[in-house]
Design an enzyme around this catalytic site. Structure first.
Site, PDB file in Angstrom:
ATOM      1  N   CYS A  75       0.870  -1.180   0.000  1.00 16.97           N
ATOM      2  CA  CYS A  75       0.000   0.000   0.000  1.00 16.97           C
ATOM      3  C   CYS A  75       0.903   1.224   0.000  1.00 16.97           C
ATOM      4  O   CYS A  75       1.503   1.550   1.029  1.00 16.97           O
ATOM      5  CB  CYS A  75      -0.942   0.015   1.202  1.00 16.97           C
ATOM      6  N   CYS A 220      -5.107   5.494  -4.805  1.00 15.18           N
ATOM      7  CA  CYS A 220      -4.434   4.212  -4.561  1.00 15.18           C
ATOM      8  C   CYS A 220      -2.999   4.357  -5.032  1.00 15.18           C
ATOM      9  O   CYS A 220      -2.739   4.480  -6.230  1.00 15.18           O
ATOM     10  CB  CYS A 220      -5.142   3.080  -5.308  1.00 15.18           C
TER      11      CYS A 220
END
Length: 277
Positions: A75, A220
């Site tokens: 992430c 993202c």
């Protein structure tokens, strides 16, 4: 006593960050799911847990849990938050950190303007490394959907699996409906994040991402990296690309296909709290 947490976000991709260095934390899948609920819990895209590392050269373990409770390996937006969290709460005085996730190592650099640059490693295209069930590596893959239609996409790993689709306009792209179908497609045995990419010019793309275990998020980081890598490899874009997401812009630098790809962007603190149950 409850567990202390901090709410943070990177361009609106939001997290709770937990200090597992100074607290003993063992959360179940069910607990994470309840906390992720935006009506009855805290609400977040991912839960981030920073832990001590016993491995030489690694400053911390960085664990990432999606809203469905699944632990994942990457992430990028969360990594920027972890770097600022570690320094702000005195876990380190360093501006350059190395952290280990479930699948990869990441170098994090806190810049003078408090943005964070993340070394995301070298993107991988081999189907077995994504993972994608395919006979051979290809620039593009064709997936047959449940309704009998087929969709063409690129596939890549940047520490987690991504599918990238080129679209004419991200505003009208079927991100949720098509994104969900691709994310759960059996050819992606670990599910997949799905990016819908619109090329604006040689140095800029627009992007929306359906994240596995979350649905569409407004930013993202790993999705931005995956899309920029695909744009550079197959559409001859620059080695420095601005990725515009609904939550804001990220800068991706990739000098050549054998070099690590670098993500740079902001991270922000929102509030502190205590989990009571």
């Amino acid at each position: 006593m409850g567990i202390k947490f901090t709410k943070m976000h990177g361009l609106g991709n939001d997290f709770i960050v937990l200090d597992g260095v100074n607290q003993s934390i063992q959360l179940t899948v069910e607990q994470i799911q309840k906390l992720a609920n935006r009506h009855t819990g805290i609400g977040f895209d991912q839960c981030l847990l920073i832990e001590s590392s016993q491995t030489e050269g690694i400053d911390f373990n960085y664990r990432i849990f999606n809203a469905d409770g699944q632990e994942v390996g990457q992430c990028g937006n969360g990594a920027r938050c972890i770097a600022l969290f570690a320094r702000y709460y005195g876990l380190t005085a360093k501006n350059k950190l190395t952290v280990a996730t479930k699948t990869t190592l990441m170098d994090l650099i806190i810049n003078e303007d408090n943005s964070v640059s993340v070394n995301m490693g070298v993107p991988r295209l081999a189907p077995g490394e994504i993972p994608l069930l395919a006979d051979r590596q290809s620039p593009e893959y064709s997936l047959e959907l449940n309704n009998g239609n087929t969709v063409n996409l690129h596939a890549i790993s940047v520490g987690n699996p991504h599918a990238v689709l080129l679209v004419e306009n991200i505003d009208t792209a079927p991100v949720n409906s098509l994104g969900q179908q691709i994310s759960f497609h059996p050819q992606f045995p670990e599910q997949v994040n799905v990016g819908f990419m619109q090329i604006i010019n040689h140095e800029k793309i627009n992007l929306r991402v359906y994240e596995r275990g979350c649905g569409e998020t407004i930013a993202c980081g790993s999705g931005a990296v995956a899309a920029a890598a695909i744009a550079r490899l197959f559409y001859n874009l620059s080695d420095k690309i601005t990725v515009h997401l609904p939550g804001g812009d990220l800068c991706i630098q990739w000098p050549c296909p054998t070099a690590p790809i670098i993500l740079t962007g902001p991270a922000a603190f929102v509030y502190e709290g205590t989990l009571l149950s």
